[in-house]
Design a protein around this motif. Structure first.
Motif, short mmCIF file in Angstrom:
data_model
loop_
_atom_site.label_atom_id
_atom_site.label_comp_id
_atom_site.label_asym_id
_atom_site.label_seq_id
_atom_site.Cartn_x
_atom_site.Cartn_y
_atom_site.Cartn_z
N SER A 95 -7.11 -2.95 -3.18
CA SER A 95 -8.53 -3.29 -3.04
C SER A 95 -9.20 -3.51 -4.40
O SER A 95 -10.03 -4.41 -4.56
CB SER A 95 -9.27 -2.21 -2.25
N ARG A 96 -8.81 -2.71 -5.39
CA ARG A 96 -9.38 -2.86 -6.73
C ARG A 96 -8.93 -4.18 -7.35
O ARG A 96 -9.69 -4.90 -7.99
CB ARG A 96 -8.91 -1.69 -7.60
N ARG A 97 -7.66 -4.50 -7.15
CA ARG A 97 -7.11 -5.77 -7.64
C ARG A 97 -7.85 -6.96 -7.02
O ARG A 97 -8.19 -7.93 -7.70
CB ARG A 97 -5.61 -5.82 -7.32
N HIS A 98 -8.11 -6.85 -5.71
CA HIS A 98 -8.83 -7.91 -5.01
C HIS A 98 -10.24 -8.07 -5.58
O HIS A 98 -10.71 -9.20 -5.80
CB HIS A 98 -8.89 -7.60 -3.51
N THR A 99 -10.92 -6.96 -5.84
CA THR A 99 -12.26 -7.00 -6.42
C THR A 99 -12.25 -7.68 -7.78
O THR A 99 -13.10 -8.53 -8.08
CB THR A 99 -12.84 -5.57 -6.56
N LEU A 100 -11.27 -7.35 -8.61
CA LEU A 100 -11.20 -7.93 -9.95
C LEU A 100 -10.81 -9.41 -9.90
O LEU A 100 -11.28 -10.21 -10.71
CB LEU A 100 -10.23 -7.13 -10.83
N ASP A 101 -9.97 -9.78 -8.94
CA ASP A 101 -9.64 -11.21 -8.77
C ASP A 101 -10.88 -12.00 -8.31
O ASP A 101 -11.10 -13.13 -8.74
CB ASP A 101 -8.50 -11.39 -7.78
#
Length: 114
Positions: A93-99
């Protein structure tokens, strides 16, 4: 004739590795904090909203007098650097937010693909 090796002092871990003193020196944290590219706002990468991250990076990049590239390049490279350094420790979820923050950053600088 044998080569003599220097012995490490007590605690013996290499720089950047966990060692005898229980402390890890994170060069990436130092780069994020003291980068010549940008003066980042405090906890910018902790925001949950991708547009907040993008806006903060854009503000920092435009205010910076020490950057070498364009504001867009500096902001995007700092975001990419953070994502790459987090690596496997970044949740999905954090990766998705940063992407999503990358996409928002492109929009903020008028660079979204047509």
């Amino acid at each position: 004739m044998t080569k003599s090796r220097k012995r490490r002092p007590e605690g013996g871990a290499k720089k950047g590795q966990k060692g005898g003193r229980g402390r890890v020196k994170l060069w990436s944290a130092k780069v994020t904090k003291n980068s010549d590219a940008l003066d980042l706002e405090s906890k910018v990468f902790k925001h949950r909203n991708p547009s907040d991250i993008a806006k903060s990076l854009k503000r920092s990049a435009e205010r910076s007098t020490r950057r070498k590239g364009t504001p867009f390049q500096s902001a995007m490279s700092m975001l990419t650097f953070y994502i790459n350094r987090a690596g496997k420790n970044l949740s999905t979820s954090r990766r998705h937010t940063l992407d999503r923050a990358k996409q928002e950053l492109r929009k903020a600088f008028g660079r979204e693909p047509s």
